[in-house]
Scaffold this motif. Structure first.
Motif, PDB file in Angstrom:
ATOM      1  N   GLU A 135       1.369  -1.596   0.283  1.00 42.79           N
ATOM      2  CA  GLU A 135       0.200   0.002  -0.143  1.00 42.79           C
ATOM      3  C   GLU A 135       0.964   1.327   0.220  1.00 42.79           C
ATOM      4  O   GLU A 135       2.004   0.884   0.532  1.00 42.79           O
ATOM      5  CB  GLU A 135      -0.882  -0.038   1.322  1.00 42.79           C
ATOM      6  N   TYR A 136       0.333   2.143  -0.719  1.00 41.11           N
ATOM      7  CA  TYR A 136       1.298   3.499  -0.421  1.00 41.11           C
ATOM      8  C   TYR A 136       1.357   4.311   0.477  1.00 41.11           C
ATOM      9  O   TYR A 136       0.663   4.017   1.701  1.00 41.11           O
ATOM     10  CB  TYR A 136       0.107   5.157  -1.360  1.00 41.11           C
ATOM     11  N   ASN A 137       2.408   4.706   0.540  1.00 44.36           N
ATOM     12  CA  ASN A 137       3.441   5.833   2.474  1.00 44.36           C
ATOM     13  C   ASN A 137       3.542   6.442   1.474  1.00 44.36           C
ATOM     14  O   ASN A 137       4.820   6.651   0.233  1.00 44.36           O
ATOM     15  CB  ASN A 137       4.289   4.486   2.769  1.00 44.36           C
ATOM     16  N   SER A 138       3.322   7.552   2.085  1.00 44.46           N
ATOM     17  CA  SER A 138       3.324   8.963   1.787  1.00 44.46           C
ATOM     18  C   SER A 138       5.064   9.444   1.384  1.00 44.46           C
ATOM     19  O   SER A 138       5.334  10.313   1.029  1.00 44.46           O
ATOM     20  CB  SER A 138       3.013  10.491   2.336  1.00 44.46           C
ATOM     21  N   GLU A 139       6.186   8.989   1.516  1.00 39.29           N
ATOM     22  CA  GLU A 139       7.704   8.626   2.453  1.00 39.29           C
ATOM     23  C   GLU A 139       7.996   8.624  -0.080  1.00 39.29           C
ATOM     24  O   GLU A 139       9.026   8.973   0.015  1.00 39.29           O
ATOM     25  CB  GLU A 139       7.875   7.554   2.735  1.00 39.29           C
ATOM     26  N   HIS A 140       7.251   8.002  -0.634  1.00 39.12           N
ATOM     27  CA  HIS A 140       7.248   7.397  -1.567  1.00 39.12           C
ATOM     28  C   HIS A 140       6.960   8.366  -3.050  1.00 39.12           C
ATOM     29  O   HIS A 140       7.132   7.947  -3.725  1.00 39.12           O
ATOM     30  CB  HIS A 140       7.005   5.960  -1.898  1.00 39.12           C
ATOM     31  N   LEU A 141       6.755   9.615  -2.704  1.00 32.05           N
ATOM     32  CA  LEU A 141       5.562  10.713  -3.697  1.00 32.05           C
ATOM     33  C   LEU A 141       6.355  10.729  -4.686  1.00 32.05           C
ATOM     34  O   LEU A 141       6.102  10.674  -5.535  1.00 32.05           O
ATOM     35  CB  LEU A 141       4.897  11.777  -2.777  1.00 32.05           C
ATOM     36  N   GLU A 142       7.654  11.437  -4.730  1.00 32.65           N
ATOM     37  CA  GLU A 142       8.460  12.026  -5.594  1.00 32.65           C
ATOM     38  C   GLU A 142       8.369  10.987  -6.199  1.00 32.65           C
ATOM     39  O   GLU A 142       8.859  10.793  -7.321  1.00 32.65           O
ATOM     40  CB  GLU A 142       9.493  12.567  -4.712  1.00 32.65           C
ATOM     41  N   GLU A 143       9.224   9.954  -6.147  1.00 37.42           N
ATOM     42  CA  GLU A 143       9.217   8.404  -7.347  1.00 37.42           C
ATOM     43  C   GLU A 143       7.855   8.082  -8.024  1.00 37.42           C
ATOM     44  O   GLU A 143       8.008   7.685  -9.006  1.00 37.42           O
ATOM     45  CB  GLU A 143       9.840   7.730  -6.096  1.00 37.42           C
ATOM     46  N   VAL A 144       6.870   7.817  -7.147  1.00 39.60           N
ATOM     47  CA  VAL A 144       5.713   7.397  -7.579  1.00 39.60           C
ATOM     48  C   VAL A 144       5.694   8.612  -9.137  1.00 39.60           C
ATOM     49  O   VAL A 144       5.336   8.412 -10.278  1.00 39.60           O
ATOM     50  CB  VAL A 144       4.711   7.352  -6.465  1.00 39.60           C
TER      51      VAL A 144
ATOM     52  N   ASN B  64      -2.043  14.307  -3.619  1.00 41.46           N
ATOM     53  CA  ASN B  64      -3.214  13.853  -2.082  1.00 41.46           C
ATOM     54  C   ASN B  64      -3.441  12.195  -2.202  1.00 41.46           C
ATOM     55  O   ASN B  64      -4.816  12.380  -2.360  1.00 41.46           O
ATOM     56  CB  ASN B  64      -4.106  15.075  -2.184  1.00 41.46           C
ATOM     57  N   ILE B  65      -2.772  11.857  -2.309  1.00 39.97           N
ATOM     58  CA  ILE B  65      -2.611  10.462  -2.527  1.00 39.97           C
ATOM     59  C   ILE B  65      -3.529   9.867  -1.784  1.00 39.97           C
ATOM     60  O   ILE B  65      -4.841   9.177  -1.115  1.00 39.97           O
ATOM     61  CB  ILE B  65      -1.393   9.318  -2.855  1.00 39.97           C
ATOM     62  N   GLU B  66      -3.615   9.862  -0.606  1.00 45.02           N
ATOM     63  CA  GLU B  66      -4.254   9.271   0.958  1.00 45.02           C
ATOM     64  C   GLU B  66      -5.252  10.181   0.899  1.00 45.02           C
ATOM     65  O   GLU B  66      -6.376   9.126   1.099  1.00 45.02           O
ATOM     66  CB  GLU B  66      -3.012   9.867   1.951  1.00 45.02           C
ATOM     67  N   GLU B  67      -5.885  11.421   0.435  1.00 44.42           N
ATOM     68  CA  GLU B  67      -7.367  11.996   0.289  1.00 44.42           C
ATOM     69  C   GLU B  67      -8.114  11.880  -0.543  1.00 44.42           C
ATOM     70  O   GLU B  67      -9.688  11.229  -0.517  1.00 44.42           O
ATOM     71  CB  GLU B  67      -7.335  13.301   0.940  1.00 44.42           C
ATOM     72  N   TYR B  68      -7.058  11.849  -2.279  1.00 45.67           N
ATOM     73  CA  TYR B  68      -8.265  10.952  -3.326  1.00 45.67           C
ATOM     74  C   TYR B  68      -8.150   9.955  -3.222  1.00 45.67           C
ATOM     75  O   TYR B  68      -9.091   8.942  -3.542  1.00 45.67           O
ATOM     76  CB  TYR B  68      -7.778  11.653  -4.312  1.00 45.67           C
ATOM     77  N   TYR B  69      -7.200   8.886  -3.233  1.00 53.45           N
ATOM     78  CA  TYR B  69      -7.549   7.918  -3.504  1.00 53.45           C
ATOM     79  C   TYR B  69      -7.993   6.341  -1.871  1.00 53.45           C
ATOM     80  O   TYR B  69      -8.568   5.388  -1.657  1.00 53.45           O
ATOM     81  CB  TYR B  69      -6.483   6.901  -4.476  1.00 53.45           C
ATOM     82  N   GLN B  70      -7.145   6.920  -1.091  1.00 60.60           N
ATOM     83  CA  GLN B  70      -7.588   5.430  -0.246  1.00 60.60           C
ATOM     84  C   GLN B  70      -8.523   5.935   1.101  1.00 60.60           C
ATOM     85  O   GLN B  70      -8.124   6.387   2.285  1.00 60.60           O
ATOM     86  CB  GLN B  70      -5.647   5.754   0.581  1.00 60.60           C
ATOM     87  N   THR B  71      -9.663   6.383   0.596  1.00 64.69           N
ATOM     88  CA  THR B  71     -10.724   6.644   1.439  1.00 64.69           C
ATOM     89  C   THR B  71     -11.845   5.717   0.494  1.00 64.69           C
ATOM     90  O   THR B  71     -12.061   5.425  -0.055  1.00 64.69           O
ATOM     91  CB  THR B  71     -11.079   7.669   1.135  1.00 64.69           C
ATOM     92  N   GLY B  72     -12.750   5.545   1.349  1.00 67.99           N
ATOM     93  CA  GLY B  72     -13.715   4.705   1.386  1.00 67.99           C
ATOM     94  C   GLY B  72     -13.760   3.144   0.559  1.00 67.99           C
ATOM     95  O   GLY B  72     -12.325   2.553   1.477  1.00 67.99           O
ATOM     96  N   ASN B  73     -13.744   2.730  -0.535  1.00 68.79           N
ATOM     97  CA  ASN B  73     -13.666   1.711  -1.262  1.00 68.79           C
ATOM     98  C   ASN B  73     -12.469   2.158  -2.145  1.00 68.79           C
ATOM     99  O   ASN B  73     -12.120   1.390  -2.624  1.00 68.79           O
ATOM    100  CB  ASN B  73     -14.844   1.108  -1.897  1.00 68.79           C
ATOM    101  N   GLY B  74     -11.500   2.719  -1.483  1.00 69.09           N
ATOM    102  CA  GLY B  74     -10.739   3.191  -3.013  1.00 69.09           C
ATOM    103  C   GLY B  74      -9.742   2.990  -1.498  1.00 69.09           C
ATOM    104  O   GLY B  74      -8.965   2.795  -0.748  1.00 69.09           O
ATOM    105  N   ASN B  75      -8.167   2.180  -3.106  1.00 71.10           N
ATOM    106  CA  ASN B  75      -6.574   2.201  -2.321  1.00 71.10           C
ATOM    107  C   ASN B  75      -5.797   2.578  -3.268  1.00 71.10           C
ATOM    108  O   ASN B  75      -6.512   3.463  -4.671  1.00 71.10           O
ATOM    109  CB  ASN B  75      -6.439   1.151  -1.884  1.00 71.10           C
ATOM    110  N   PHE B  76      -5.182   2.473  -3.192  1.00 81.16           N
ATOM    111  CA  PHE B  76      -3.317   3.047  -3.816  1.00 81.16           C
ATOM    112  C   PHE B  76      -2.639   2.413  -3.167  1.00 81.16           C
ATOM    113  O   PHE B  76      -2.038   1.866  -2.331  1.00 81.16           O
ATOM    114  CB  PHE B  76      -2.752   4.288  -3.808  1.00 81.16           C
ATOM    115  N   TRP B  77      -1.411   1.659  -4.411  1.00 79.14           N
ATOM    116  CA  TRP B  77      -0.345   0.542  -4.205  1.00 79.14           C
ATOM    117  C   TRP B  77       0.694   0.845  -5.126  1.00 79.14           C
ATOM    118  O   TRP B  77       0.631   1.352  -6.479  1.00 79.14           O
ATOM    119  CB  TRP B  77      -0.856  -1.019  -4.650  1.00 79.14           C
TER     120      TRP B  77
ATOM    121  N   GLN C 119      -2.494  16.917 -12.799  1.00 77.15           N
ATOM    122  CA  GLN C 119      -2.893  15.796 -11.941  1.00 77.15           C
ATOM    123  C   GLN C 119      -2.601  16.146 -10.257  1.00 77.15           C
ATOM    124  O   GLN C 119      -1.882  15.326 -10.016  1.00 77.15           O
ATOM    125  CB  GLN C 119      -2.247  14.082 -12.214  1.00 77.15           C
ATOM    126  N   PRO C 120      -3.758  16.896  -9.683  1.00 79.65           N
ATOM    127  CA  PRO C 120      -4.000  17.253  -8.828  1.00 79.65           C
ATOM    128  C   PRO C 120      -3.646  15.567  -7.527  1.00 79.65           C
ATOM    129  O   PRO C 120      -3.551  16.037  -6.839  1.00 79.65           O
ATOM    130  CB  PRO C 120      -3.812  18.133  -8.382  1.00 79.65           C
TER     131      PRO C 120
END
Length: 164
Positions: free
Chosen positions: A9-18, A44-57, A39-40
């Protein structure tokens, strides 16, 4: 070194690489006219994707980010598959990165009682079209998308995957 990537699962420490991976593939490999500013959601990966039934890997090979995939909650137990990108050195049968990412997302969706996964893509991504079709996605028209599906300007081809 033929060991397979690991998907986490996504962790913000990898934001620049992503961001670097995604922009390189979009701009350099496929000449898609899209910028970081377009692509705003990437900031905001946590707020945009990792909420409700969403996630980011993220797929890692060692400590290197080599792939991404996300599911965006669009309501009614449906999700949009977004940000599916694999570094060119990690595509294909040797590393199976795309399959690992997609399997992770589909399994997660199944565990969270998602009924269907939708996606939009660009006409240039021909290998991606073959990959999605090989993995059970069916082509649909834009009018068959759920009302809440966020169509991007570059999206011209659409798919649906039905989960049991």
């Amino acid at each position: 070194m033929n060991d397979f990537p690991i998907v986490k699962e996504y962790n913000s420490e990898h934001l620049e690489e992503v961001i670097e991976l995604i922009l390189h593939i979009q701009q350099q490999e496929y000449n898609v006219a899209i910028t970081q500013g377009d692509q705003p959601d990437l900031f905001n990966i946590e707020e945009y994707y990792q909420t409700g039934n969403g996630n980011f890997w993220i797929a890692f090979h060692g400590k290197r980010v080599v792939g991404t995939i996300s599911l965006l909650d669009i309501g009614e137990q449906q999700v949009a598959l977004r940000k599916m990108f694999v570094h060119e050195d990690f595509r294909g049968a040797t590393f199976k990165t795309a399959s690992l990412l997609l399997d992770t997302a589909i399994n997660w969706a199944n565990e969270h009682s998602i009924n269907a996964v939708f996606l939009g893509t660009t006409p240039q991504f021909l290998a991606a079209h073959r990959f999605y079709e090989k993995n059970g996605f069916i082509t649909i028209s834009r009018k068959d998308l759920p009302e809440n599906f966020p169509v991007l300007q570059v999206d011209k081809k659409f798919y649906k995957y039905v989960i049991n």
